[in-house]
Design an enzyme around this catalytic site. Sequence first.
Site, PDB file in Angstrom:
ATOM      1  N   ASP A  36      -5.986   9.375   9.987  1.00 62.84           N
ATOM      2  CA  ASP A  36      -4.667   8.881  10.343  1.00 62.84           C
ATOM      3  C   ASP A  36      -4.160   9.408  11.671  1.00 62.84           C
ATOM      4  OD1 ASP A  36      -3.667   7.101   8.222  1.00 62.84           O
ATOM      5  OD2 ASP A  36      -4.101   8.832   6.945  1.00 62.84           O
TER       6      ASP A  36
ATOM      7  N   TYR B 120     -10.861  -4.680   3.434  1.00 65.89           N
ATOM      8  CA  TYR B 120      -9.923  -4.206   4.455  1.00 65.89           C
ATOM      9  C   TYR B 120     -10.721  -4.008   5.719  1.00 65.89           C
ATOM     10  CZ  TYR B 120      -6.074  -1.264   6.311  1.00 65.89           C
ATOM     11  OH  TYR B 120      -5.034  -0.723   7.041  1.00 65.89           O
TER      12      TYR B 120
ATOM     13  N   GLU C  46       0.869  -1.181   0.000  1.00 57.92           N
ATOM     14  CA  GLU C  46       0.000   0.000   0.000  1.00 57.92           C
ATOM     15  C   GLU C  46       0.895   1.217   0.000  1.00 57.92           C
ATOM     16  OE1 GLU C  46      -3.592  -1.729   2.831  1.00 57.92           O
ATOM     17  OE2 GLU C  46      -2.645   0.179   3.314  1.00 57.92           O
TER      18      GLU C  46
END
Lengths: 412, 271
Positions: free
Chosen positions: B61, B176, B50
């Site tokens: 994040d 995911y 990734e």
Amino acid sequence: MSTPNSYMTGPDERGLFGIFGGRFVAETLMPLILDLEREWGEAKLDLAFWEEFNMLAKDYVGRPSPLYFAERLTEELGGAKIYFKRDELNHTGAHKINNCLGQILLARRMGKTRIIAETGAGQHGVATATVCALFGLPCTVYMGATDVERQAPNVFRMRLLGAEIKPVTSGSGTLKDAMNEALRDWVTNVEDTFYIIGTAAGPHPYPAMVRDFQSVIGKEAKAQMLEREGRLPDSLVACIGGGSNALGLFHPFLDDKDVRIIGVEAGGHGLEGEEHAASLTGGKPGVLHGNRTYLLQDADGQIIEGHSISAGLDYPGIGPEHSWLRDVGRVEYVYAKDTEALEAFQLCCRTEGIIPALEPSHALAHVTKIAPDLPKDHIMIMNLCGRGDKDIFTVAKHLGFDMASVMGETTQ
Amino acid sequence: MTTRIDTKFAALKAEGRPGFVSYIMSGDPNYDTSLEILRGLPDAGADIIELGMCFTDPMADGVAIQLAAQRALAGGQTLPKTLELVQEFRKQDSETPLILMGYYNPIYIYGVDAFLAAAKAAGVDGLIVVDLPPEEDDELCIPANKAGMNFIRLATPTTDEVRLPAVLQNTSGFVYYVSITGITGTAAAQQDAVAAAVGRLKAFTDLPIAVGFGITTPDQVAEIGSVADAAVVGSAIVRQIEANLDEHGKAKPGLVDAVLDYTRTLSQRLR
């Protein structure tokens, strides 16, 4: 672009105003956003919800705020008849409390037990901390580290009101980073936390919900004007950062086609460089903080910091409904520079005995540009959305007044 | 259509082991160093790579990846340069699946169709775009699928069974699973909870399930690997880059080896 039959029906079921708005959030938040939309949809139709809102708006906030004929200012400018919608007289000194009150009632209805918020200048943080104290809910406010330094009095106010202030150092440490950090907190504490967003932006349903809470401004203004002058105003002027005070005033008038509506962005040092916060006049559409809207950004889609003398306007985006109103041409968007806002700030103090916040000083700056050329029977309403106590240090600095030395002299 | 990602998961299945997915930020700490790391990742045991696309406002994040994005931006990284990096990587590696991960705005500004064409030509196999939930599928997911690119969706602990079919509908390549409610690189995922969640997902899809967010140690890689089809590590690898910078933020000698050695200690636990 075709003209819609009504400008007041948006957003659609996907949260879109034209191409603007939407729900650009991480999957973790999506179920919450849908919950919120459902709950808001129900609350909006629940008379008991509005009864409680209206009761607190009256007894706690002090609504309705007056519609005031600014006679000396009108004489000074020599043209249009200028009225101020005085939301600066609200409890906590700005329009922000209208929205916080509505959202905390919704949070309680949803059984949420913890409140978070972002703040730039600290006005929304203070308003959020205030309603949290009112209802006894713990409150965490994210504030850019740069802003924490610049806005010490509001930091202290929030502390007194029992809020926990978290200075944000990530990114550039200002409002947009505070919003990122609040979103990170929300993603982490999805079960118990309600995020009170401070402006008519963010993922759907926030832009519509915040607008609906702030629309109390325009609804009152309309009724007050009809009572006072027996007719609608000819024009409305309000400043725009995220744009909630402006939308609050504008929205109830959007379908009154003869009312000219003007939003005033922060032009900072001017639009030639990057030192401004005029997303609509100097930016282009992009996706940030959950919605598509006009943004200040570079050619790679990286977000550029806004600049304004007013900490409440230096956000690189704007509420999505404004983006749409711009593109369909219903609202005119202009800007006023730092120096023009400072002039208007002083003019308002001198002629009306009102110290305005730097944010509505931008709106006033535009009023001073257009009012003199308008006929005396032209009626204009300007949203005086906040008071200037918080800004006196900034203004003193720009006017070269050394406040520290004066304070030093008096204490010796 | 079979993509490199499909082929890789089929091969992993045949080998009877879970895959290791490694994340780095493109352009961190600079273009050349990140190309060198990228080129070394397959040999360090990365089954799938990734590659982060830097953005000024990475709202999902944690600190490690936020700082990585800031380093990349300070070094002048852009989306076109990220595509260039992929192109360079593909000159030496035509097999390892490579997924671009990031936020929508830079892609939107590049132009969706132009981006998909350029990404495809550069050798990108899939996309993970954090701020595009199924509600916004028209934006990029459906065009990406039409362009033959996998669009990998995040499923989270808050994705309930009512919502899962919508989340899975246009997902391809793999799913995911975000093991925690939170941001990257913070809390640790609990093996039991992850196992239960993977089981729940398996009832709805035949796609492989990769698990990420909150996996930081070799032991956790092994634990997650035992209950999922692949384990994703990002922040922990990115922190190795941060740890090998001098006081001016420049790469110290040995940075690339340090990052790749660390990656190897993680990936070995799945072999």
